[in-house]
Design a protein around this motif. Structure first.
Motif, PDB file in Angstrom:
ATOM      1  N   ARG A  63     105.655  11.544  -9.334  1.00 31.32           N
ATOM      2  CA  ARG A  63     105.348  12.047 -10.682  1.00 31.32           C
ATOM      3  C   ARG A  63     106.484  11.799 -11.677  1.00 31.32           C
ATOM      4  NH1 ARG A  63     103.770  17.004  -9.344  1.00 31.32           N
ATOM      5  NH2 ARG A  63     101.653  16.235  -8.963  1.00 31.32           N
ATOM      6  N   GLU A  64     107.731  11.848 -11.201  1.00 35.17           N
ATOM      7  CA  GLU A  64     108.865  11.667 -12.112  1.00 35.17           C
ATOM      8  C   GLU A  64     108.933  10.251 -12.692  1.00 35.17           C
ATOM      9  OE1 GLU A  64     112.774  11.752 -10.385  1.00 35.17           O
ATOM     10  OE2 GLU A  64     112.013  11.113  -8.414  1.00 35.17           O
ATOM     11  N   HIS A  65     108.188   9.313 -12.114  1.00 37.48           N
ATOM     12  CA  HIS A  65     108.190   7.934 -12.600  1.00 37.48           C
ATOM     13  C   HIS A  65     107.025   7.648 -13.552  1.00 37.48           C
ATOM     14  CE1 HIS A  65     111.350   7.080  -9.755  1.00 37.48           C
ATOM     15  NE2 HIS A  65     110.594   7.492  -8.749  1.00 37.48           N
ATOM     16  N   ASP A  66     106.222   8.646 -13.824  1.00 37.13           N
ATOM     17  CA  ASP A  66     105.036   8.453 -14.669  1.00 37.13           C
ATOM     18  C   ASP A  66     105.393   8.665 -16.137  1.00 37.13           C
ATOM     19  OD1 ASP A  66     102.602   8.348 -15.894  1.00 37.13           O
ATOM     20  OD2 ASP A  66     101.730  10.068 -14.846  1.00 37.13           O
ATOM     21  N   PHE A  67     105.574   7.562 -16.851  1.00 39.86           N
ATOM     22  CA  PHE A  67     105.802   7.611 -18.291  1.00 39.86           C
ATOM     23  C   PHE A  67     104.610   7.007 -19.040  1.00 39.86           C
ATOM     24  CE2 PHE A  67     109.890   7.417 -16.183  1.00 39.86           C
ATOM     25  CZ  PHE A  67     110.555   8.494 -16.753  1.00 39.86           C
ATOM     26  N   GLN A  68     103.483   6.961 -18.373  1.00 41.11           N
ATOM     27  CA  GLN A  68     102.247   6.415 -18.929  1.00 41.11           C
ATOM     28  C   GLN A  68     101.395   7.542 -19.512  1.00 41.11           C
ATOM     29  OE1 GLN A  68      99.422   5.829 -16.001  1.00 41.11           O
ATOM     30  NE2 GLN A  68      98.057   4.455 -17.139  1.00 41.11           N
ATOM     31  N   GLU A  69     100.804   8.345 -18.648  1.00 42.86           N
ATOM     32  CA  GLU A  69      99.932   9.422 -19.110  1.00 42.86           C
ATOM     33  C   GLU A  69     100.683  10.478 -19.926  1.00 42.86           C
ATOM     34  OE1 GLU A  69      97.735  10.942 -15.817  1.00 42.86           O
ATOM     35  OE2 GLU A  69      96.884   8.988 -15.297  1.00 42.86           O
ATOM     36  N   PRO A  70     101.858  10.961 -19.468  1.00 42.13           N
ATOM     37  CA  PRO A  70     102.570  11.963 -20.278  1.00 42.13           C
ATOM     38  C   PRO A  70     102.932  11.454 -21.669  1.00 42.13           C
ATOM     39  CG  PRO A  70     103.423  11.957 -18.045  1.00 42.13           C
ATOM     40  CD  PRO A  70     102.518  10.772 -18.165  1.00 42.13           C
ATOM     41  N   PHE A  71     103.317  10.185 -21.775  1.00 42.49           N
ATOM     42  CA  PHE A  71     103.643   9.628 -23.095  1.00 42.49           C
ATOM     43  C   PHE A  71     102.425   9.637 -23.997  1.00 42.49           C
ATOM     44  CE2 PHE A  71     103.373   5.861 -25.837  1.00 42.49           C
ATOM     45  CZ  PHE A  71     104.349   6.195 -26.753  1.00 42.49           C
ATOM     46  N   LEU A  72     101.290   9.177 -23.475  1.00 43.58           N
ATOM     47  CA  LEU A  72     100.083   9.124 -24.300  1.00 43.58           C
ATOM     48  C   LEU A  72      99.655  10.519 -24.749  1.00 43.58           C
ATOM     49  CD1 LEU A  72      98.055   6.413 -22.355  1.00 43.58           C
ATOM     50  CD2 LEU A  72      99.017   6.203 -24.655  1.00 43.58           C
ATOM     51  N   VAL A  73      99.681  11.479 -23.845  1.00 40.53           N
ATOM     52  CA  VAL A  73      99.312  12.849 -24.209  1.00 40.53           C
ATOM     53  C   VAL A  73     100.258  13.393 -25.266  1.00 40.53           C
ATOM     54  CG1 VAL A  73      99.141  15.220 -23.354  1.00 40.53           C
ATOM     55  CG2 VAL A  73      98.180  13.336 -22.012  1.00 40.53           C
ATOM     56  N   SER A  74     101.556  13.106 -25.126  1.00 42.15           N
ATOM     57  CA  SER A  74     102.548  13.595 -26.077  1.00 42.15           C
ATOM     58  C   SER A  74     102.364  12.980 -27.461  1.00 42.15           C
ATOM     59  CB  SER A  74     103.952  13.289 -25.544  1.00 42.15           C
ATOM     60  OG  SER A  74     104.937  13.623 -26.502  1.00 42.15           O
ATOM     61  N   ILE A  75     102.216  11.655 -27.522  1.00 39.76           N
ATOM     62  CA  ILE A  75     102.149  10.986 -28.822  1.00 39.76           C
ATOM     63  C   ILE A  75     100.826  11.281 -29.520  1.00 39.76           C
ATOM     64  CG2 ILE A  75     101.125   8.751 -28.194  1.00 39.76           C
ATOM     65  CD1 ILE A  75     104.289   9.275 -30.334  1.00 39.76           C
ATOM     66  N   LEU A  76      99.753  11.440 -28.760  1.00 39.02           N
ATOM     67  CA  LEU A  76      98.477  11.836 -29.356  1.00 39.02           C
ATOM     68  C   LEU A  76      98.576  13.247 -29.913  1.00 39.02           C
ATOM     69  CD1 LEU A  76      96.131  10.366 -26.604  1.00 39.02           C
ATOM     70  CD2 LEU A  76      96.204   9.611 -28.989  1.00 39.02           C
ATOM     71  N   GLY A  77      99.249  14.132 -29.174  1.00 39.98           N
ATOM     72  CA  GLY A  77      99.434  15.500 -29.646  1.00 39.98           C
ATOM     73  C   GLY A  77     100.262  15.566 -30.907  1.00 39.98           C
ATOM     74  N   LEU A  78     101.246  14.676 -31.053  1.00 41.55           N
ATOM     75  CA  LEU A  78     102.052  14.619 -32.266  1.00 41.55           C
ATOM     76  C   LEU A  78     101.172  14.393 -33.491  1.00 41.55           C
ATOM     77  CD1 LEU A  78     104.843  14.330 -33.741  1.00 41.55           C
ATOM     78  CD2 LEU A  78     104.714  11.889 -33.200  1.00 41.55           C
ATOM     79  N   MET A  79     100.119  13.598 -33.331  1.00 37.92           N
ATOM     80  CA  MET A  79      99.232  13.286 -34.452  1.00 37.92           C
ATOM     81  C   MET A  79      98.115  14.310 -34.625  1.00 37.92           C
ATOM     82  SD  MET A  79      98.963   9.107 -34.216  1.00 37.92           S
ATOM     83  CE  MET A  79      98.530   9.029 -32.470  1.00 37.92           C
ATOM     84  N   GLY A  80      98.062  15.303 -33.735  1.00 40.81           N
ATOM     85  CA  GLY A  80      97.058  16.353 -33.862  1.00 40.81           C
ATOM     86  C   GLY A  80      95.928  16.266 -32.865  1.00 40.81           C
ATOM     87  N   LEU A  81      95.980  15.299 -31.971  1.00 41.72           N
ATOM     88  CA  LEU A  81      94.911  15.099 -30.990  1.00 41.72           C
ATOM     89  C   LEU A  81      95.281  15.813 -29.692  1.00 41.72           C
ATOM     90  CD1 LEU A  81      94.353  11.323 -31.758  1.00 41.72           C
ATOM     91  CD2 LEU A  81      92.848  13.209 -32.399  1.00 41.72           C
ATOM     92  N   LYS A  82      94.710  16.992 -29.520  1.00 45.80           N
ATOM     93  CA  LYS A  82      95.052  17.843 -28.377  1.00 45.80           C
ATOM     94  C   LYS A  82      93.975  17.838 -27.294  1.00 45.80           C
ATOM     95  CE  LYS A  82      98.594  19.597 -30.779  1.00 45.80           C
ATOM     96  NZ  LYS A  82     100.006  19.393 -30.400  1.00 45.80           N
ATOM     97  N   ASN A  83      92.768  17.450 -27.666  1.00 43.88           N
ATOM     98  CA  ASN A  83      91.632  17.509 -26.739  1.00 43.88           C
ATOM     99  C   ASN A  83      91.575  16.220 -25.921  1.00 43.88           C
ATOM    100  OD1 ASN A  83      89.221  18.024 -25.462  1.00 43.88           O
ATOM    101  ND2 ASN A  83      87.961  17.944 -27.295  1.00 43.88           N
TER     102      ASN A  83
END
Length: 211
Positions: A151-171
């Motif tokens: 899990r510590e090597h996963d910068f794919q899904e966490p990055f996408l969730v984070s950057i989408l959330g920055l723009m207001g996309l939480k769902n």
């Protein structure tokens, strides 16, 4: 229902994320008569990486006396942001490359993630400016990165969730096929599991349409 579908794999015929994304879109078309899809294939038609000139022009608000190339780049960015802002659902095909996402997809994200356009800085931190809507990440990866060991090597899904959330996309929902590079058996099982998830999500109409 207007869907913005982003594909980011450069593999036209052998991509797992492409295949699963196409099945998801096909299921939505079958479920809803009014589905309209904008398909942006950033894997086969990569967007421009942000140039310093375009970034400076956008930050300063300059819109005249710009080189033609910069004007064209800003127009492409404006169009990408408009598509994101006006869609009712966002579907992103995102294979894992080197623990993260393809540079093609990162270029699209850099286009649409713009201060004062899709997010702003408030007194308590960033505020998203994109109306929340269902987002589905079609994630494919060769190993089992959802396990504790990797899990510590996963910068794919966490990055996408984070950057989408920055723009207001939480769902955000992740449709994941992982371990596809371990063996043919792992690949078949991962795809079957992802296809079952797609079937269940499309069946849950209220969940799909809830913002």
């Amino acid at each position: 229902m207007n869907i913005l579908h982003i594909d980011s794999s450069p593999f036209a015929s052998t991509s797992t994320s492409r295949m699963l994304g196409a099945k998801f879109i096909a299921a939505l078309r079958q479920k809803y008569a009014d589905v309209q899809v904008i398909h942006r294939d950033v894997g086969l038609n990569p967007p421009n990486h942000l140039s310093a000139a375009a970034m400076q022009a956008m930050r300063s608000g300059q819109d005249s006396n710009l080189p033609e190339s910069v004007t064209a780049e800003i127009a492409e960015i404006d169009w990408a942001i408009q598509e994101l802002m006006t869609c009712d659902m966002l579907v992103i095909g995102a294979p894992m490359y080197n623990h993260s996402i393809p540079s093609h997809l990162k270029a699209w994200i850099d286009q649409v993630c713009q201060a004062r356009r899709t997010f702003k800085y408030g007194p308590h931190g960033p505020v998203g400016l994109v109306d929340d809507k269902p987002v589905f990440i079609i994630s494919s990866r060769g190993n089992l990165y959802s396990t504790e060991a990797l899990r510590e090597h996963d910068f794919q899904e966490p990055f996408l969730v984070s950057i989408l959330g920055l723009m207001g996309l939480k769902n955000v929902t992740v449709i994941r096929a992982e371990g596809i590079g371990l063996s043919e058996q792992h690949r078949a099982q991962a795809i079957e599991k992802a296809e079952q998830q797609i079937t269940e999500l499309v069946r849950a109409e209220k969940y799909l349409l809830a913002a």
